[in-house]
Design a protein around this motif. Structure first.
Motif, mmCIF file in Angstrom:
data_model
loop_
_atom_site.group_PDB
_atom_site.id
_atom_site.type_symbol
_atom_site.label_atom_id
_atom_site.label_comp_id
_atom_site.label_asym_id
_atom_site.label_seq_id
_atom_site.Cartn_x
_atom_site.Cartn_y
_atom_site.Cartn_z
ATOM 1 N N VAL A 8 9.301 -7.055 -9.698
ATOM 2 C CA VAL A 8 9.585 -5.960 -8.777
ATOM 3 C C VAL A 8 9.749 -6.496 -7.356
ATOM 4 O O VAL A 8 9.147 -7.501 -6.970
ATOM 5 C CB VAL A 8 8.468 -4.898 -8.813
ATOM 6 C CG1 VAL A 8 8.337 -4.297 -10.200
ATOM 7 C CG2 VAL A 8 7.131 -5.487 -8.351
ATOM 8 N N SER A 9 10.595 -5.830 -6.595
ATOM 9 C CA SER A 9 10.761 -6.166 -5.183
ATOM 10 C C SER A 9 11.161 -4.906 -4.437
ATOM 11 O O SER A 9 11.565 -3.903 -5.034
ATOM 12 C CB SER A 9 11.812 -7.265 -4.981
ATOM 13 O OG SER A 9 13.112 -6.760 -5.251
ATOM 14 N N LYS A 10 11.058 -4.973 -3.106
ATOM 15 C CA LYS A 10 11.406 -3.822 -2.281
ATOM 16 C C LYS A 10 12.027 -4.289 -0.986
ATOM 17 O O LYS A 10 11.572 -5.256 -0.378
ATOM 18 C CB LYS A 10 10.147 -2.987 -1.969
ATOM 19 C CG LYS A 10 10.451 -1.641 -1.349
ATOM 20 C CD LYS A 10 11.135 -0.710 -2.328
ATOM 21 C CE LYS A 10 11.467 0.624 -1.695
ATOM 22 N NZ LYS A 10 12.163 1.514 -2.636
ATOM 23 N N ILE A 46 3.819 0.721 -5.472
ATOM 24 C CA ILE A 46 4.618 0.417 -6.665
ATOM 25 C C ILE A 46 3.727 0.283 -7.896
ATOM 26 O O ILE A 46 4.032 0.820 -8.974
ATOM 27 C CB ILE A 46 5.437 -0.872 -6.434
ATOM 28 C CG1 ILE A 46 6.521 -0.622 -5.379
ATOM 29 C CG2 ILE A 46 6.067 -1.361 -7.743
ATOM 30 C CD1 ILE A 46 7.303 -1.867 -4.980
ATOM 31 N N PRO A 53 10.529 0.518 -7.210
ATOM 32 C CA PRO A 53 10.968 -0.785 -6.710
ATOM 33 C C PRO A 53 12.490 -0.828 -6.652
ATOM 34 O O PRO A 53 13.173 -0.104 -7.383
ATOM 35 C CB PRO A 53 10.426 -1.760 -7.772
ATOM 36 C CG PRO A 53 10.392 -0.950 -9.028
ATOM 37 C CD PRO A 53 10.081 0.464 -8.620
ATOM 38 N N ASP A 54 13.037 -1.657 -5.782
ATOM 39 C CA ASP A 54 14.487 -1.818 -5.719
ATOM 40 C C ASP A 54 14.999 -2.682 -6.858
ATOM 41 O O ASP A 54 16.149 -2.556 -7.287
ATOM 42 C CB ASP A 54 14.894 -2.426 -4.376
ATOM 43 C CG ASP A 54 14.731 -1.434 -3.233
ATOM 44 O OD1 ASP A 54 14.730 -0.208 -3.510
ATOM 45 O OD2 ASP A 54 14.600 -1.867 -2.072
ATOM 46 N N ALA A 249 11.637 0.957 2.514
ATOM 47 C CA ALA A 249 10.975 1.464 1.311
ATOM 48 C C ALA A 249 11.113 2.973 1.255
ATOM 49 O O ALA A 249 10.508 3.690 2.033
ATOM 50 C CB ALA A 249 9.499 1.068 1.321
#
Length: 265
Positions: A8-10, A46, A53-54, A249
């Motif tokens: 996951v990332s943001k 998250i 998440p992105d 976010a």
């Protein structure tokens, strides 16, 4: 219950949260490393199903179900999201949480609850002045009063000072009671925990099973030209009244509320 975050990332280029994989489960406590002022809160949102998440995917027992995740995981003490205002008395914080837990919530009930926990002398103390370990104990106990809560994401307890062994022992006690515990901390606290070998602190970002995506039925799995299917992103939404921790976010409205401890009202 097992919660897994798969890469996951943001934010653009992972500025709000760089790609991260981790896992935590019932009956165990794990820590996750997140530096900078905002990343601990973003990771906590998250991991508890309150922010999408992105990139990547969050699952509960191998299923992407953000609503179930929000119901079963309490987000505790996340800066600017679920932390109590430092000037509110401890009895005031307790009273609000008791109300949303569906039990007696008068000032007398709050003081009795604190007495049972051994903190009656702190009832009139602003929570910002409460000892870090006592703060963690009280906020976690309040969080698990909510029906259906099976796990806790505790955000940045190290920011309040004190020795890590205090709040880490408490998190371990909740794990012994069967709760899934994730503690998000900074680098200095992580180093301190690893040096305290008696705690056997385990990083939640250990080996994680790779995310398996099904190929189309008529596709040749050996054909490198066949692209993997892309599933529709799920939207995990935070609680009403939650401020965005970062510009990148996106936090959208949800059908549930939370109070300081992050459990659904």
């Amino acid at each position: 219950m097992r919660i897994t975050l798969h890469e996951v990332s943001k934010g653009r280029a992972g500025q709000a949260l760089p790609p991260m994989s981790l896992e935590f489960h019932s009956g165990a406590v794990r820590f996750a490393l997140a530096e900078t002022e905002q990343r601990p809160t973003v990771l906590g949102l998250i991991a508890s199903g309150r922010m999408k998440p992105d990139t990547g995917r969050v699952t509960i027992d191998d299923t992407a179900n953000p609503k179930e995740l929000r119901r079963r995981i309490a987000l505790v003490d996340a800066p600017d999201v679920s932390d109590p205002h430092p000037d509110i008395t401890l009895a005031g914080v307790v009273g609000e949480e008791l109300m949303f837990a569906g039990v007696g919530a008068t000032p007398l009930h709050a003081r009795r609850w604190l007495t049972q926990l051994g903190y009656d002398e702190l009832a009139s103390t602003p929570i910002g002045n409460v000892d870090p370990a006592a703060r963690v104990r009280i906020l976690c106990e309040l969080a698990v009063l909510r029906e259906g809560v099976d796990g806790v994401v505790l955000v940045a307890p190290d920011r309040h000072g004190g020795s890590p062994d205090g709040w880490w022992r408490i998190a371990g006690e909740f794990a012994d009671r069967g709760y899934a515990m994730l503690v998000i901390i900074g680098g200095s606290a992580a180093v301190a925990l690893e040096r305290m070998q008696e705690f056997e602190a385990i990083n939640a970002s250990g080996p994680v099973q790779p995310l398996a995506l099904d190929a189309p039925e008529d596709a040749d799995p050996a054909d490198p030209s066949v692209a993997e299917p892309v599933e529709e992103p799920w939207v995990a939404v935070p609680d009403d009244g939650v401020a965005e921790p970062v510009d990148a976010a996106e936090v959208v409205e949800t059908d549930t509320d939370t109070t300081e401890n992050g459990a659904a009202r």
